[in-house]
Design a protein around this motif. Structure first.
Motif, short mmCIF file in Angstrom:
data_model
loop_
_atom_site.label_atom_id
_atom_site.label_comp_id
_atom_site.label_asym_id
_atom_site.label_seq_id
_atom_site.Cartn_x
_atom_site.Cartn_y
_atom_site.Cartn_z
N HIS A 49 0.93 -1.04 0.05
CA HIS A 49 0.03 0.15 0.05
C HIS A 49 0.89 1.27 -0.02
N PHE A 75 -4.13 0.05 6.91
CA PHE A 75 -4.95 0.07 5.62
C PHE A 75 -6.51 0.11 5.52
N GLN A 79 -8.76 2.57 2.95
CA GLN A 79 -8.85 1.74 1.72
C GLN A 79 -9.70 2.53 0.96
N ARG A 82 -8.14 5.80 -2.22
CA ARG A 82 -6.97 5.44 -2.98
C ARG A 82 -7.11 6.39 -4.50
#
Length: 418
Positions: A49, A75, A79, A82
């Motif tokens: 990540h 994460f 998430q 992104r």
């Protein structure tokens, strides 16, 4: 057609068949990034990540040389924030208005809370990227930023950005033309970096004597800097009043890699200039000037012209003894990264502005060829390399200016691509 839809574009004429829309919802959607949960921090260790910060962003691309990553355990909380390869990022805090795309290998990377992304883009992505880089949007950002602890750009403001849209095929042509120039710029930047690396490697071998030039076999000597110089001093410890005369008083902030930038340099009266000259604050041709306060040893400049300047105390003046130490060689000696690190580590003083005091300057030990011709031969090789780099950097500036001009003409329809 004269545009009146947005105040920022009032009076701008664009070709028939072109339209102007708000960024959202007609062109795309603007989403925010996200900071890590409290108690978590980005790490150097590679995870699945990557985390893109404003410091990694450049106009048009991401610099991955110092990339950071999200810990696996953090994460899940971020998430949904992104960025993907078909999105465009725009920085909204700190340095505002940096616009670009991420490379494919960073598809799905996490995005800092100090940037937004434009997603679900309904026009040519490259065209929109260049439009957001253009002067209309960049000037709008400069004029409308929210001022506080650090400048910020509101999400709603970005959503209301105007976008001039030519027909789809013309968007592709405009984006293609600008991309071609970007390729030339990128290639030239790579070449400059390569030549700088070669110059740096050559300096690290020749200046400390790890490798000798053909034809030289004389002895080298190690002495304190004061033994090689007739004068080691600094500039004025007083700062006279501003006076718009033709006499300058540069400080470290006015130093660049290739000389002084006089555009914002302090100017003083003729009377103050003459008084400070008499006090020994004016460098002579052949001297070497070194930043000693703040940006310690970051800038080292040989004096090659007789400017009407006197120096502030943040700059040291070194006057090498003739026939003993070449000023050009001394310049490169103080530009060695490892030497600079060693000097800073062992000599800096103070808990406020970092500085090296003159008495410590004088004790710095140099290891140099006794033969002046060898010193000058080493400096000549490095100077030729520098000249090559400066010529390429000048060419790069010209290319960047050409691209900027193309953007001004193409993105507003002043010039059409057939």
């Amino acid at each position: 057609m004269v545009i009146t839809d947005f105040d920022e574009l009032y009076g701008l004429e664009i070709p028939d068949g072109w339209t102007v829309e708000k960024l959202e919802p007609k062109v795309g959607n603007v989403k925010s990034g996200k900071r890590l949960p409290k108690g978590y921090y980005v790490v150097d260790t590679h995870t699945n990540h990557p985390y893109i910060r404003v410091i990694d962003m450049r106009q048009g691309y991401v610099d991955t040389s110092d990339l950071r990553y999200v810990p696996e355990e953090a994460f899940s909380a971020i998430q949904n924030y992104r960025i993907y390869k078909d999105d465009i990022y725009i920085s909204v805090a700190g340095t505002l208005g940096i616009v670009g795309q991420i490379p494919e290998h960073l598809d799905g990377a996490n995005l800092t809370e100090n940037a937004n992304r434009v997603t679900n883009i309904k026009c040519n992505i490259k065209y929109l990227m260049y439009w957001l880089m253009g002067s209309i949007i960049q000037n709008t950002i400069s004029q409308t930023q929210t001022l506080g602890a650090q400048p910020k750009l509101a999400l709603t403001r970005i959503r209301n950005f105007p976008v001039i849209l030519p027909p789809e095929k013309e968007q592709e042509k405009i984006a293609g033309a600008l991309s071609d120039v970007d390729i030339l710029i990128t290639d030239l930047q790579k070449l400059i970096r390569k030549k700088k690396d070669i110059r740096q490697g050559t300096m690290q071998m020749l200046v400390p004597g790890k490798k000798r030039l053909d034809g030289f076999s004389g002895a080298w000597t190690t002495k304190p800097l004061e033994k090689f110089c007739d004068l080691i001093t600094d500039g004025s410890h007083e700062s006279p009043s501003e006076y718009l005369d033709g006499f300058y008083m540069p400080s470290v902030k006015d130093m660049t890699d290739s000389g002084f930038d006089f555009s914002n340099c302090k100017r003083i009266s003729k009377a103050d200039y003459e008084r400070l000259v008499a006090n020994g604050c004016k460098p002579e041709i052949g001297d070497v000037l070194i930043a000693k306060d703040g940006s310690m040893l970051k800038y080292v400049l040989p004096v090659k012209e007789n400017h009407n300047i006197v120096i502030l105390s943040s700059i040291a003046i070194l006057r090498p003894k003739k026939n003993v130490l070449s000023s050009s060689y001394l310049t490169y000696y103080f530009r060695q990264p490892r030497f600079v690190e060693q000097v800073i580590k062992s000599n800096q003083t103070g808990t406020g502005v970092p500085r090296i005091v003159l008495k410590n300057f004088k004790k710095i030990e140099l290891h140099v060829p006794e033969e002046l011709n060898e010193q000058e031969a080493i400096a000549s090789i490095l100077f030729d390399m520098d000249n090559d780099i400066w010529a390429l950097e000048k060419k790069l500036k010209k290319l960047v200016a050409i691209k900027q001009g193309m953007m001004e003409e193409l993105l507003t329809g002043k010039v059409r691509l057939v």
